[in-house]
Each structure stands twice: as structure tokens, then as C-alpha cells.
Design a protein around this motif. Structure first.
Motif, mmCIF file in Angstrom:
data_model
loop_
_atom_site.group_PDB
_atom_site.id
_atom_site.type_symbol
_atom_site.label_atom_id
_atom_site.label_comp_id
_atom_site.label_asym_id
_atom_site.label_seq_id
_atom_site.Cartn_x
_atom_site.Cartn_y
_atom_site.Cartn_z
ATOM 1 N N GLY A 11 0.858 -1.170 0.000
ATOM 2 C CA GLY A 11 0.000 0.000 0.000
ATOM 3 C C GLY A 11 0.892 1.215 0.000
ATOM 4 N N TYR A 12 0.375 2.327 0.399
ATOM 5 C CA TYR A 12 1.219 3.506 0.531
ATOM 6 C C TYR A 12 0.813 4.258 1.772
ATOM 7 C CZ TYR A 12 -2.518 6.465 -1.363
ATOM 8 O OH TYR A 12 -3.694 7.134 -1.565
ATOM 9 N N ASP A 13 1.748 5.061 2.233
ATOM 10 C CA ASP A 13 1.451 5.868 3.420
ATOM 11 C C ASP A 13 1.303 7.327 3.002
ATOM 12 O OD1 ASP A 13 4.027 6.744 3.004
ATOM 13 O OD2 ASP A 13 4.860 5.815 4.796
ATOM 14 N N PHE A 14 1.182 8.210 3.976
ATOM 15 C CA PHE A 14 0.925 9.619 3.676
ATOM 16 C C PHE A 14 2.099 10.310 2.986
ATOM 17 C CE2 PHE A 14 -2.342 8.944 6.960
ATOM 18 C CZ PHE A 14 -3.436 9.333 6.207
ATOM 19 N N SER A 15 3.287 9.714 3.058
ATOM 20 C CA SER A 15 4.426 10.331 2.376
ATOM 21 C C SER A 15 4.187 10.380 0.870
ATOM 22 C CB SER A 15 5.723 9.593 2.688
ATOM 23 O OG SER A 15 5.706 8.293 2.130
ATOM 24 N N PHE A 16 3.395 9.443 0.371
ATOM 25 C CA PHE A 16 3.041 9.453 -1.052
ATOM 26 C C PHE A 16 2.146 10.654 -1.360
ATOM 27 C CE2 PHE A 16 0.659 8.222 -4.829
ATOM 28 C CZ PHE A 16 1.674 7.782 -5.656
ATOM 29 N N ASP A 17 1.246 10.993 -0.447
ATOM 30 C CA ASP A 17 0.380 12.162 -0.629
ATOM 31 C C ASP A 17 1.205 13.454 -0.605
ATOM 32 O OD1 ASP A 17 -1.888 10.540 -0.742
ATOM 33 O OD2 ASP A 17 -2.189 10.638 1.427
ATOM 34 N N ILE A 18 2.220 13.495 0.253
ATOM 35 C CA ILE A 18 3.105 14.662 0.314
ATOM 36 C C ILE A 18 3.844 14.801 -1.014
ATOM 37 C CG2 ILE A 18 5.144 15.651 1.458
ATOM 38 C CD1 ILE A 18 2.546 15.712 3.194
ATOM 39 N N LYS A 65 11.025 27.238 -3.451
ATOM 40 C CA LYS A 65 12.075 26.272 -3.785
ATOM 41 C C LYS A 65 12.285 25.304 -2.618
ATOM 42 C CE LYS A 65 16.900 25.859 -5.063
ATOM 43 N NZ LYS A 65 18.176 26.508 -5.233
ATOM 44 N N SER A 66 12.370 25.835 -1.420
ATOM 45 C CA SER A 66 12.545 25.009 -0.228
ATOM 46 C C SER A 66 11.371 24.051 -0.040
ATOM 47 C CB SER A 66 12.690 25.915 0.994
ATOM 48 O OG SER A 66 12.645 25.178 2.173
ATOM 49 N N LEU A 67 10.152 24.555 -0.264
ATOM 50 C CA LEU A 67 8.963 23.713 -0.143
ATOM 51 C C LEU A 67 9.010 22.563 -1.140
ATOM 52 C CD1 LEU A 67 6.093 23.200 1.013
ATOM 53 C CD2 LEU A 67 5.239 24.628 -0.863
ATOM 54 N N ILE A 68 9.286 22.862 -2.401
ATOM 55 C CA ILE A 68 9.326 21.824 -3.437
ATOM 56 C C ILE A 68 10.414 20.800 -3.134
ATOM 57 C CG2 ILE A 68 9.827 21.406 -5.897
ATOM 58 C CD1 ILE A 68 6.987 22.482 -5.316
ATOM 59 N N GLU A 69 11.575 21.281 -2.716
ATOM 60 C CA GLU A 69 12.660 20.355 -2.373
ATOM 61 C C GLU A 69 12.240 19.396 -1.269
ATOM 62 O OE1 GLU A 69 15.808 23.124 -1.507
ATOM 63 O OE2 GLU A 69 16.593 23.015 -3.554
ATOM 64 N N SER A 70 11.526 19.902 -0.275
ATOM 65 C CA SER A 70 11.107 19.029 0.826
ATOM 66 C C SER A 70 9.993 18.075 0.407
ATOM 67 C CB SER A 70 10.696 19.852 2.047
ATOM 68 O OG SER A 70 9.511 20.575 1.807
ATOM 69 N N LEU A 71 9.031 18.566 -0.359
ATOM 70 C CA LEU A 71 7.915 17.721 -0.783
ATOM 71 C C LEU A 71 8.367 16.610 -1.715
ATOM 72 C CD1 LEU A 71 5.213 20.460 -1.518
ATOM 73 C CD2 LEU A 71 5.366 18.989 0.510
ATOM 74 N N LEU A 72 9.344 16.913 -2.570
ATOM 75 C CA LEU A 72 9.810 15.934 -3.561
ATOM 76 C C LEU A 72 11.097 15.250 -3.122
ATOM 77 C CD1 LEU A 72 8.946 17.787 -6.886
ATOM 78 C CD2 LEU A 72 7.596 16.123 -5.597
ATOM 79 N N GLU A 73 11.338 15.208 -1.835
ATOM 80 C CA GLU A 73 12.483 14.484 -1.276
ATOM 81 C C GLU A 73 12.334 12.995 -1.610
ATOM 82 O OE1 GLU A 73 15.569 12.962 0.214
ATOM 83 O OE2 GLU A 73 15.439 15.124 0.554
ATOM 84 N N ASN A 81 6.087 15.518 7.216
ATOM 85 C CA ASN A 81 4.690 15.126 7.400
ATOM 86 C C ASN A 81 3.825 16.364 7.166
ATOM 87 O OD1 ASN A 81 4.672 16.697 9.774
ATOM 88 N ND2 ASN A 81 5.167 14.936 11.054
ATOM 89 N N ILE A 82 2.525 16.198 7.237
ATOM 90 C CA ILE A 82 1.617 17.306 6.913
ATOM 91 C C ILE A 82 1.776 18.478 7.889
ATOM 92 C CG2 ILE A 82 -0.368 16.363 8.177
ATOM 93 C CD1 ILE A 82 -0.417 18.363 4.845
ATOM 94 N N ASP A 83 2.064 18.191 9.154
ATOM 95 C CA ASP A 83 2.251 19.286 10.121
ATOM 96 C C ASP A 83 3.457 20.143 9.753
ATOM 97 O OD1 ASP A 83 0.036 18.588 11.683
ATOM 98 O OD2 ASP A 83 1.213 17.122 12.815
#
Length: 127
Positions: A11-18, A65-73, A81-83
């Protein structure tokens, strides 16, 4: 991204949603996906995801840029995580508590003749 439950099924966890949120945000701003392009095959996109870095555009703000880098880690263990996403400096002006309570007004509300009509969207995006 993918994990196995106690029964051994995948299955997948929430990291896939991120990760998916990162893909969405990038494509929303750039107009094309961060890996491959609209005509890429699924295998081509997968290869690019595994082997290449996301192209950061000159017009990206430092926060975006920082947001994208973290989301697409690529390392799932280091992906936020979402928080942490909600606490990211990119979203500093957003009051998520008010949003959840529906106390935030949208910047504009389009006038819609009926739910099946899309001409209002065309006026906004096809200028």
C-alpha cells in the motif's frame, strides 16, 4: 512511499500524498511536471524521477524552492509530514485553523450560470 502492512500486502502511506502534493504544486506553477513532460511515457517519467533532480526555476521564491525540495524528497524518511508542510515558511500567511472552520473568504468568487458551464474558467485562464 510504499509500505507493507501486517498481512504483507503493499500500500502507501501519507508520504506518497506529500510527494503528490509536491508534483501538483510544481506543475501548477511551472505548467509542466517536474519529471518528464506531458508526452512522456510512464517508464520515462519513472526513470527521470529516480535519476534526476527537480529543475528549480529562476522565478521560484526561496520559500517555494525550499517547499518543493522538501515535498519531492526522494528519501521517504526525510520527507516532511503534513504538520511540517503546514508550518513551512511558504505558508506563513495562511491560517489553517481559520480555513478549517471556514472563516477565510476566498479572494474572489466567480459568478457561475450553472454547474455545467465552464465559460467563466475560460475567461480567467484563456486571456
Amino acid at each position: 512511499m510504499f509500505m507493507k502492512d501486517k498481512k504483507g500486502t503493499s500500500g502507501y502511506d501519507f508520504s506518497f500524498d506529500i510527494w503528490s502534493f509536491g508534483i501538483f504544486m510544481y506543475e501548477l506553477v511551472v505548467g509542466e511536471p517536474p519529471f518528464g513532460h506531458a508526452e512522456s511515457t510512464l517508464d520515462e517519467m519513472k526513470n527521470q524521477m529516480m535519476r534526476s533532480e527537480v529543475k528549480m526555476m529562476d522565478y521560484f521564491s526561496k520559500e517555494f524552492k525550499s517547499l518543493i525540495e522538501s515535498l519531492l524528497e526522494k528519501n521517504v524518511a526525510r520527507r516532511p509530514n503534513i504538520d511540517k508542510v503546514m508550518a513551512h515558511p511558504f505558508f506563513k500567511k495562511i491560517d489553517f485553523a481559520k480555513m478549517e472552520k471556514k472563516l477565510v473568504k476566498p479572494p474572489f468568487k466567480p459568478k457561475i450560470a450553472n454547474l455545467g458551464k465552464v465559460s467563466n474558467a475560460e475567461k480567467l485562464w484563456l486571456k
